[in-house]
Design a protein around this motif. Sequence first.
Motif, PDB file in Angstrom:
ATOM      1  N   ALA A   1      -7.442   3.103   1.394  1.00 45.96           N
ATOM      2  CA  ALA A   1      -5.998   2.846   1.445  1.00 45.96           C
ATOM      3  C   ALA A   1      -5.227   4.130   1.724  1.00 45.96           C
ATOM      4  O   ALA A   1      -4.274   4.134   2.492  1.00 45.96           O
ATOM      5  CB  ALA A   1      -5.526   2.227   0.134  1.00 45.96           C
TER       6      ALA A   1
ATOM      7  N   PHE B   1      -8.955  -1.982  -0.375  1.00 44.23           N
ATOM      8  CA  PHE B   1      -7.810  -1.070  -0.365  1.00 44.23           C
ATOM      9  C   PHE B   1      -7.315  -0.708  -1.762  1.00 44.23           C
ATOM     10  O   PHE B   1      -6.701   0.330  -1.948  1.00 44.23           O
ATOM     11  CB  PHE B   1      -6.652  -1.669   0.440  1.00 44.23           C
TER      12      PHE B   1
ATOM     13  N   LEU C   1       0.832  -1.202   0.000  1.00 46.65           N
ATOM     14  CA  LEU C   1       0.000   0.000   0.000  1.00 46.65           C
ATOM     15  C   LEU C   1       0.867   1.252   0.000  1.00 46.65           C
ATOM     16  O   LEU C   1       0.574   2.216  -0.709  1.00 46.65           O
ATOM     17  CB  LEU C   1      -0.933   0.023   1.209  1.00 46.65           C
TER      18      LEU C   1
ATOM     19  N   THR D   1      -4.963   2.708  -5.719  1.00 45.86           N
ATOM     20  CA  THR D   1      -5.450   2.704  -4.338  1.00 45.86           C
ATOM     21  C   THR D   1      -6.843   3.316  -4.270  1.00 45.86           C
ATOM     22  O   THR D   1      -7.252   4.068  -5.139  1.00 45.86           O
ATOM     23  CB  THR D   1      -4.509   3.511  -3.423  1.00 45.86           C
TER      24      THR D   1
END
Length: 144
Positions: free
Chosen positions: A102, A81, A42, A98
């Motif tokens: 996220a 996410f 992420l 994203t």
Amino acid sequence: MRQEHHVGYEIKGLANLLRRKVLETAGEPEGDDFTEMQAKILGFLCHNQDQEVYQKDIEEAFYIRRSTASRLLKRLEADGFILRQSVSWDARLKRVTTTPKAEALHQEIMERIASVERTLTRDISQQELDQFLATVEKLKRNLM
């Protein structure tokens, strides 16, 4: 009990303490199932939002196999996410982006890291930090 000091052991010990401190202040964003590797992916995606990122980029950035990347991305997608979107020029290729969820989590993680960094460097002068970082660079070069 006398214990020898080995640079590698000291670095590993410091890394363990640092990781523990970050996790201690963190709390788990999605329960115990959210992994450190998912957080790293992420972070990578959030830091590269200005570029098109595909699964292959993640595989290369983290030196992981296609099956591992696929499993991690499927889980991140299922948890809301990330999104994987097809591109017009190749139906097999999916761009990874994203979601706001996220981005919010990434912001929270960056704030935690900044807080731990302040704690970590408390009472250490800029000169000491500069010397430490220069030494770390030499240690890394020695291992390459």
